[in-house]
Design an enzyme around this catalytic site. Structure first.
Site, short mmCIF file in Angstrom:
data_model
loop_
_atom_site.label_atom_id
_atom_site.label_comp_id
_atom_site.label_asym_id
_atom_site.label_seq_id
_atom_site.Cartn_x
_atom_site.Cartn_y
_atom_site.Cartn_z
N GLU A 102 0.81 -1.39 -0.21
CA GLU A 102 -0.76 0.02 0.45
C GLU A 102 0.65 1.28 -0.47
OE1 GLU A 102 -3.75 -1.33 2.14
OE2 GLU A 102 -2.83 -0.98 3.18
N CYS A 115 3.56 8.87 1.46
CA CYS A 115 4.01 7.33 1.75
C CYS A 115 4.07 5.82 1.52
CB CYS A 115 3.18 7.13 3.18
SG CYS A 115 3.52 6.45 4.78
N CYS A 122 5.97 -7.67 6.81
CA CYS A 122 7.32 -7.10 7.72
C CYS A 122 7.47 -7.49 9.11
CB CYS A 122 6.92 -5.49 8.77
SG CYS A 122 7.86 -4.97 9.67
N CYS A 126 6.15 -5.26 16.27
CA CYS A 126 5.61 -4.15 17.15
C CYS A 126 4.32 -4.18 17.07
CB CYS A 126 5.97 -2.39 15.98
SG CYS A 126 7.72 -2.63 15.75
N CYS A 129 1.64 -1.68 15.56
CA CYS A 129 1.17 -1.63 14.40
C CYS A 129 0.68 -2.72 13.73
CB CYS A 129 2.97 -1.68 13.84
SG CYS A 129 3.10 -0.84 11.92
N GLY A 171 7.06 -1.86 5.92
CA GLY A 171 8.36 -2.76 6.06
C GLY A 171 9.12 -2.16 6.40
N GLU A 172 10.27 -2.63 6.89
CA GLU A 172 11.33 -1.27 7.86
C GLU A 172 12.75 -0.94 6.42
OE1 GLU A 172 12.04 0.00 10.42
OE2 GLU A 172 13.88 0.00 9.66
N SER A 203 12.04 6.20 7.25
CA SER A 203 11.88 6.03 8.76
C SER A 203 12.15 4.71 9.67
CB SER A 203 10.33 6.31 9.77
OG SER A 203 9.42 6.19 10.35
N SER A 225 11.77 5.47 15.20
CA SER A 225 10.87 5.12 15.48
C SER A 225 11.04 4.90 16.90
CB SER A 225 9.54 4.04 15.42
OG SER A 225 9.30 4.29 14.20
N HIS A 227 9.48 5.67 21.11
CA HIS A 227 8.27 4.73 21.26
C HIS A 227 8.44 4.72 23.01
CE1 HIS A 227 7.13 5.26 17.47
NE2 HIS A 227 7.02 4.13 16.96
N CYS A 345 -1.17 6.38 10.56
CA CYS A 345 0.82 5.15 10.14
C CYS A 345 0.13 4.24 11.05
CB CYS A 345 0.49 6.05 11.13
SG CYS A 345 1.87 7.72 10.90
N1 SAH Z 1 9.13 0.05 9.61
C1 SAH Z 1 9.26 1.48 10.03
C2 SAH Z 1 8.14 2.25 9.13
C3 SAH Z 1 7.12 2.29 8.86
S1 SAH Z 1 6.08 2.79 10.44
C4 SAH Z 1 9.55 2.41 11.38
O1 SAH Z 1 9.04 1.49 12.45
O2 SAH Z 1 9.57 3.56 11.83
C5 SAH Z 1 5.81 4.11 10.04
C6 SAH Z 1 5.68 4.95 11.93
O3 SAH Z 1 4.17 4.77 12.33
C7 SAH Z 1 5.85 4.30 12.42
O4 SAH Z 1 6.90 5.32 13.95
C8 SAH Z 1 5.75 3.48 12.80
O5 SAH Z 1 5.94 3.41 14.60
C9 SAH Z 1 4.91 4.26 13.46
N2 SAH Z 1 3.59 3.71 13.80
C10 SAH Z 1 3.00 2.07 13.42
N3 SAH Z 1 1.93 1.40 13.76
C11 SAH Z 1 1.05 3.02 14.27
C12 SAH Z 1 -0.63 3.01 14.94
N4 SAH Z 1 -1.21 2.01 14.67
N5 SAH Z 1 -0.56 3.57 15.15
C13 SAH Z 1 0.46 5.22 14.92
N6 SAH Z 1 1.66 5.16 14.26
C14 SAH Z 1 2.03 3.82 14.50
#
Ligand code: SAH
Length: 366
Positions: A102, A115, A122, A126, A129, A171-172, A203, A225, A227, A345
């Site tokens: 997507e 984006c 992935c 996490c 996500c 993905g990462e 990211s 990221s 968190h 996100c």
């Molecule tokens: N894997 C990469 C990029 C993908 S996620 C990373 O971890 O950065 C892009 C951003 O969205 C990241 O900061 C991720 O932590 C955040 N994200 C993931 N799930 C989310 C959710 N349910 N609500 C808000 N942000 C989220």
């Protein structure tokens, strides 16, 4: 889509979107051609929108025939388009192996951001996500990463020029290093998309060795990221923290910021009610971030089916933001876009044939 050349033989043909300028030069030199063929070809593809090798009039007849016979210009294909009430557009794009990724187009007054995804699914798990719930299939090729920009720009048209790209989709990115770097190079190359390095952002959840390499390999902006500010909590939310804990991550960020002076790192921090949003967390964050040139982006948690988290309430979020800003850390709250089409996100899921067998493992574990 008619601008994409038909893929006749996916095994043997070379997809020219897989190469950045350096790669194309090596390709042409390998054919006994002059290096400048690379920029000639890039101009046709990225600036003139010409995808038929026979129409590339400044290439020799023999070279045109060779390219027609042996090469393709192939991108993923849009199979579903959803438009949100705020103008955000989400596309599901099908790759040649049948999986779907997507990409999201986010129009704003002063910019149009795309984006994009870097992997099919992935592998990182996490807990907050939804992409993580899909499991993992494979890395995207550079042509599939730059292909998302190529397809999206053609779809929205030239009067809505995409000005910013964020690798915050599925993905990462730093676990697909070479292909991500090649596609970022194309985004920033004046013979391709010519985006400024401040407008292309990778990211990452914190793949430390790749962060260390990134500064030398590719001059893009970096978002991390974060968190959580305690290893115990981050181990749970972002499990790659067990391998690369906070001290290692922050060291790598400081090094990255040194390689690219005048640059700051953006830290992303998803706001989870009762999990990471206390005053203690804010204080920990201030202490941690004081040591790096950075900005902080607070992300309201976006829910998805079966998620056990809730977003922090508005009051907590604002208090958190104020504490950080008052301590001198530039802090913004990410605007949630495309909520009504699950384009925000962490809500991107595509269609992933999971090869990680994560679902099986989870089943056995429970
Ligand atoms: N894997 C990469 C990029 C993908 S996620 C990373 O971890 O950065 C892009 C951003 O969205 C990241 O900061 C991720 O932590 C955040 N994200 C993931 N799930 C989310 C959710 N349910 N609500 C808000 N942000 C989220």
């Amino acid at each position: 889509m008619n601008f994409v050349q038909e893929l006749v033989n996916p095994i043997k043909k070379v997809n020219l979107l897989d190469f950045d300028r350096k790669g194309l030069i090596a390709f042409f030199v390998g054919l006994g051609e002059k290096p400048f063929r690379a920029t000639q070809l890039m101009k046709w593809i990225y600036q003139e929108d010409v995808y038929d090798f026979n129409e590339m009039s400044n290439l020799s007849k023999t070279l045109r025939a060779y390219l027609s016979e042996n090469c393709v210009i192939e991108t993923p294909e849009i199979v579903v388009e959803q438009i949100a009430s705020d103008g955000t557009i989400k596309w599901a794009m099908q790759t040649h192996c049948g999986n779907r990724i997507e990409s999201v187009f986010i129009p704003e007054d002063d910019r149009n951001t795309l984006c994009i995804s870097s992997q099919i699914g992935c592998a990182l798990a996490c807990t907050f996500c939804s992409t993580a719930q899909q499991g993992f299939n494979r890395n995207l090729a550079a042509s599939e990463i730059i292909g998302q920009l190529f397809v999206a720009q053609n779809r929205v048209g030239k009067d809505r020029r995409i000005t910013n790209v964020v690798m915050m989709g599925m993905g990462e990115p730093l676990l697909n290093f070479d292909n991500v770097v090649a596609s970022c190079n194309l985004m920033m190359d004046d013979f391709a998309y010519g985006l400024s390095k401040r407008r292309v952002t990778i990211s990452s959840s914190g793949v430390v060795p790749a962060i260390e390499k990134l500064g030398e390999a590719c001059d893009v902006s970096l978002a991390i990221s974060l968190h959580a500010v305690r290893d115990e909590l981050r181990d749970e939310l972002v499990p790659i923290n067990k391998k690369y804990p906070l001290t290692m991550l922050m060291d790598a960020c400081r090094e990255n910021a040194k390689i690219a002076p005048r640059r700051f790192i953006t830290f992303e921090y998803v706001m989870l009610d009762g999990i990471n949003d206390t005053i203690e967390d804010a204080k920990g964050l201030i202490k941690l971030l004081k040591t790096v040139p950075c900005k902080l982006n607070l992300i309201p948690f976006n829910p998805f089916p079966n998620s056990s988290y809730r977003c922090s309430n508005k009051e907590t979020l604002l208090k958190f933001k104020t504490l950080l800003n008052d301590a001198g850390i530039i802090t913004t709250v990410r605007k949630t876009r495309g909520e009504d089409i699950d384009a925000a996100c962490g809500q991107l899921v595509g269609q992933v044939a999971d090869k990680s067998r994560r679902h099986l493992k989870l089943k056995i574990a429970t």
